[in-house]
Design an enzyme around this catalytic site. Structure first.
Site, short mmCIF file in Angstrom:
data_model
loop_
_atom_site.label_atom_id
_atom_site.label_comp_id
_atom_site.label_asym_id
_atom_site.label_seq_id
_atom_site.Cartn_x
_atom_site.Cartn_y
_atom_site.Cartn_z
CE LYS A 54 -3.84 -2.40 2.20
NZ LYS A 54 -4.62 -2.76 3.38
CD GLN A 98 -3.67 -4.48 6.44
OE1 GLN A 98 -3.76 -3.41 5.83
NE2 GLN A 98 -4.04 -5.61 5.91
CG ASP A 121 -10.03 -0.15 5.17
OD1 ASP A 121 -9.83 -0.67 4.06
OD2 ASP A 121 -9.27 -0.29 6.15
N1 GUN Z 1 -7.05 -6.84 6.06
C1 GUN Z 1 -7.41 -7.59 5.00
N2 GUN Z 1 -8.09 -6.84 4.10
C2 GUN Z 1 -8.16 -5.59 4.61
C3 GUN Z 1 -8.73 -4.37 4.14
O1 GUN Z 1 -9.33 -4.28 3.07
N3 GUN Z 1 -8.57 -3.30 4.96
C4 GUN Z 1 -7.93 -3.38 6.15
N4 GUN Z 1 -7.85 -2.28 6.89
N5 GUN Z 1 -7.40 -4.50 6.61
C5 GUN Z 1 -7.51 -5.60 5.84
#
Ligand code: GUN
Length: 305
Positions: A54, A98, A121
């Site tokens: 990311k 995350q 998100d």
């Molecule tokens: N962990 C796995 N997929 C995601 C996601 O789309 N967002 C976040 N914040 N954590 C994750």
């Protein structure tokens, strides 16, 4: 039956990222520098890989990013302070925590502490409500990526039977709502659904988001359906690899080299029945980060609108 179309997530993600990079340049010309903060708790290897990816993509597109890496022992209260400070910062447009968080941390409380306008998100109840009521807002990246993929490859969902297997807050529920808002006739299935194959065989568009390797088999698929595979699972048993990937020397070789191979929630044999499908890897997974970038730029623009 004609050859199915492969929905190439990597190519579609590149298209989205190129457009986002242009939007970033446009914002910068107006003196706005979009910024994303990512909170990564502890040392979960998979999470570290995702977060690194990311941050790297932010750099590629000209988006400022900052990574906060508190230890596994961090408390909910300490994380709340971090989120509140990010909420108040003018240079931060998006905040991402995350998941999963350690069991002692109150995940719901933290997700609710993020300002809805910085919730890239789309997990905050305010954004869940906006999606539910069809108002503009920030939407969860993976299901939004699936919709973007369908739109960009001219797969119309209006009036179609869309079946979503999985009811998670991150994928299944928002995916269903997005398909409904796009005028599909939506059925949500889960582990307690009676006679699942009878339901999935009715799907013109079948989305699998359950986290079970190769779970959707050929008997569960209507010929000509569009198959969207959100699963990312690992096979570590040679017998499973041979069963799911017969006559596939590339995957066999990969397995021998790495000790595991990736498979989605759909048995690859079922793809042959479809009119179009997302491969794993290289399908839906590639879109999640592209949509996160898109949400960050959207948040930056909306906050100053
Ligand atoms: N962990 C796995 N997929 C995601 C996601 O789309 N967002 C976040 N914040 N954590 C994750």
């Amino acid at each position: 039956m004609p050859e199915p179309t492969v929905l190439d997530g990597i190519a579609i993600a590149s298209e989205i990222k190129a457009e986002v990079a242009l939007e970033v340049q446009g914002l910068k010309a107006r003196g706005v520098n979009p910024g994303l903060a990512v909170i990564l708790v502890g040392n979960v290897a998979a999470s570290e890989i995702y977060v690194r990816s990311k941050v790297k993509t932010c750099a590629e597109l000209g988006i400022f990013s900052e990574m906060l890496t508190p230890p596994e022992t961090v408390t909910t209260e300490e994380l709340l302070v971090m989120v509140q400070s990010l909420n108040a910062r003018e240079d931060i447009d998006g905040i991402l925590i995350q998941l999963p968080l350690p069991a002692h941390v109150n995940t719901k409380l933290l997700l609710e502490a993020i300002s809805p306008d910085k919730d890239v998100d789309g997990f905050h109840p305010v954004n869940v409500g906006r999606l539910q009521s069809g108002q503009p807002g920030l939407q969860p990246c993976t299901p939004a990526g699936v919709m973007e993929m369908l739109r960009r490859r001219n797969i119309d969902v209006t009036g179609k039977n869309a079946v979503v297997i999985g009811r998670s807050d991150i994928v299944g529920k928002p995916m269903s709502m997005l398909l409904l808002n796009a005028s599909a006739t939506v059925t949500i299935c889960h582990s307690r659904t009676f006679d699942l194959p009878a339901v999935t065989r009715n799907a013109d568009i079948l989305v699998a988001a359950i986290g079970r390797p190769g779970f959707v088999n050929s008997t569960m698929v209507k010929p000509g359906a569009v198959l969207i595979d959100v699963g990312i699972n690992r096979l570590t048993d040679a017998n499973d690899v041979a069963r799911f990937f017969p006559n596939n020397p590339d995957r066999e070789a990969l397995f021998l080299r790495r000790g595991s191979v990736v498979i989605g929630d759909i048995d690859p044999a079922a793809f042959a029945l479809s009119s179009a499908y997302t491969p794993v890897p290289g399908g839906v997974g590639a879109l999640t980060i592209a949509m996160l970038m898109s949400n960050t730029v959207k948040a930056a623009a909306l906050r100053r609108a």
